[in-house]
Design a protein around this motif. Structure first.
Motif, short mmCIF file in Angstrom:
data_model
loop_
_atom_site.label_atom_id
_atom_site.label_comp_id
_atom_site.label_asym_id
_atom_site.label_seq_id
_atom_site.Cartn_x
_atom_site.Cartn_y
_atom_site.Cartn_z
N LYS A 1 -2.13 14.85 -56.97
CA LYS A 1 -1.70 16.16 -56.04
C LYS A 1 -2.76 16.32 -55.26
CE LYS A 1 0.68 20.43 -56.02
NZ LYS A 1 1.46 21.13 -57.06
N GLY A 2 -4.03 15.94 -55.24
CA GLY A 2 -4.96 15.99 -54.48
C GLY A 2 -4.93 15.54 -53.26
N GLY A 3 -4.13 14.24 -53.26
CA GLY A 3 -4.34 13.55 -52.05
C GLY A 3 -3.50 14.20 -50.92
N PRO A 4 -2.31 14.62 -50.97
CA PRO A 4 -1.69 15.48 -49.83
C PRO A 4 -2.59 16.78 -49.22
CG PRO A 4 -0.03 14.77 -51.43
CD PRO A 4 -1.50 14.43 -52.06
N ILE A 5 -3.04 17.09 -50.39
CA ILE A 5 -3.88 18.35 -50.11
C ILE A 5 -5.13 18.03 -49.04
CG2 ILE A 5 -5.42 20.63 -50.97
CD1 ILE A 5 -3.28 20.33 -53.36
N ALA A 6 -5.84 17.06 -49.64
CA ALA A 6 -6.83 16.79 -48.79
C ALA A 6 -6.44 16.16 -47.47
CB ALA A 6 -7.64 15.32 -49.56
N MET A 7 -5.49 15.43 -47.34
CA MET A 7 -4.77 15.10 -46.12
C MET A 7 -4.13 16.09 -45.28
SD MET A 7 -5.45 11.85 -45.96
CE MET A 7 -4.42 11.05 -44.74
N ALA A 8 -4.25 17.24 -45.39
CA ALA A 8 -3.38 18.46 -44.65
C ALA A 8 -3.96 18.42 -43.16
CB ALA A 8 -3.68 19.97 -45.36
N ASP A 9 -2.96 18.46 -42.42
CA ASP A 9 -3.10 18.57 -41.07
C ASP A 9 -3.72 20.11 -40.88
OD1 ASP A 9 -2.19 15.99 -39.79
OD2 ASP A 9 -0.51 16.61 -41.26
N ILE B 1 12.35 20.03 -40.37
CA ILE B 1 12.73 20.39 -41.64
C ILE B 1 11.63 20.87 -42.42
CG2 ILE B 1 15.03 19.00 -41.60
CD1 ILE B 1 13.31 16.99 -43.31
N ILE B 2 11.65 21.34 -43.74
CA ILE B 2 10.46 21.82 -44.44
C ILE B 2 10.86 21.14 -45.86
CG2 ILE B 2 9.51 23.84 -45.64
CD1 ILE B 2 9.40 23.85 -42.32
N ILE B 3 9.58 20.65 -46.40
CA ILE B 3 9.57 20.08 -47.69
C ILE B 3 8.50 20.95 -48.36
CG2 ILE B 3 8.91 17.84 -48.91
CD1 ILE B 3 9.32 16.40 -46.49
N ASP B 4 9.21 21.55 -49.47
CA ASP B 4 8.47 22.46 -50.44
C ASP B 4 7.88 21.63 -51.60
OD1 ASP B 4 7.47 24.59 -52.04
OD2 ASP B 4 9.16 25.58 -52.26
N GLY B 5 6.43 21.50 -51.62
CA GLY B 5 5.77 21.02 -52.75
C GLY B 5 5.63 19.64 -52.84
N LEU B 6 5.42 18.71 -51.91
CA LEU B 6 5.04 17.55 -51.86
C LEU B 6 3.93 17.39 -52.90
CD1 LEU B 6 5.77 14.64 -50.59
CD2 LEU B 6 3.55 15.27 -48.80
N TYR B 7 3.90 16.47 -53.74
CA TYR B 7 3.26 16.47 -54.99
C TYR B 7 2.21 15.17 -54.94
CZ TYR B 7 5.83 19.69 -57.35
OH TYR B 7 6.28 21.03 -57.65
N SER B 8 2.59 13.92 -54.78
CA SER B 8 1.68 13.02 -54.79
C SER B 8 1.27 12.26 -53.45
CB SER B 8 2.31 11.72 -55.76
OG SER B 8 3.41 10.95 -55.20
N PHE B 9 0.14 11.56 -53.51
CA PHE B 9 -0.26 10.68 -52.23
C PHE B 9 0.82 9.66 -52.04
CE2 PHE B 9 -3.12 7.81 -50.13
CZ PHE B 9 -3.54 8.64 -48.90
N SER B 10 1.45 8.95 -53.20
CA SER B 10 2.20 8.00 -52.81
C SER B 10 3.47 8.48 -52.07
CB SER B 10 2.64 7.32 -54.25
OG SER B 10 1.48 6.91 -54.86
#
Length: 188
Positions: free
Chosen positions: A153-161, A89-98
């Protein structure tokens, strides 16, 4: 991931190209849930005009009620049902590190992050030109600051695979996305 189920969350700043990617994948048959759509749906349910100010108010109220992982908390049952019916599945726009942490722990399947990145000036041009909810340059900058400072919002971007750079035509980005999904063994 070909042997099991999994989710790919598209992360990035507004105007980077997340929704272009999600719509492309949805057209290919993937289940796609837009986290921003949860907020827009709540704005509409409350009878408010859909605009950046009302979206921010609702987003912040949801987080006050459910914590920083609010949109993931609200969406988790729907995502889990989708994973029972589909491999990927696809999630569009995960926002927070939480939200990332909650989904990593409770989704019940591996979660990968793909950051869609574009230079700020280009993102702002796209946001000003979009037909749905256009933003002025000052509104786009304010939204960037608000999403970084208040929404983690920066957390998920920084954790990107994976990171896909979107500096050209949408077709170029979609070719990169399709190649990534082929490498991952993803299918609708």
């Amino acid at each position: 991931m070909t042997a099991g189920r999994g989710a790919l969350a598209l992360v990035g700043m507004p105007g980077a190209g997340k929704t272009v990617c999600a719509e492309h994948l949805q057209a290919q048959g993937y289940f796609s849930l837009r986290f921003g759509g949860v907020v827009v749906g709540e704005v509409q349910r409350r009878g408010l005009a859909v605009n950046p100010q009302n979206e921010r108010i609702v987003r912040e109220e949801l987080r006050q009620a459910h914590g920083m992982a609010a949109i993931a908390v609200i969406s988790l049952p729907r995502l889990q049902r989708a994973l029972q019916a589909r491999n990927h599945i696809i999630i569009d726009g995960l926002y927070s590190f939480s939200e990332y942490k909650l989904l990593s722990e409770k989704l019940g399947a591996p979660l990968l992050l793909a950051a869609i990145a574009a230079p700020r000036h280009l993102r702002y041009q796209r946001l000003a030109a979009r037909a749905d909810r256009p933003l002025t340059q000052s509104e786009a900058r304010e939204r960037d600051i608000q999403e970084i400072e208040r929404l983690e919002k920066g957390g998920p971007i920084a954790m990107a695979d994976y990171t896909l750079l979107n500096e050209g035509a949408p077709a170029d980005l979609l070719r990169k996305l399709d190649a990534l999904l082929d490498d991952l063994g993803f299918s609708p």
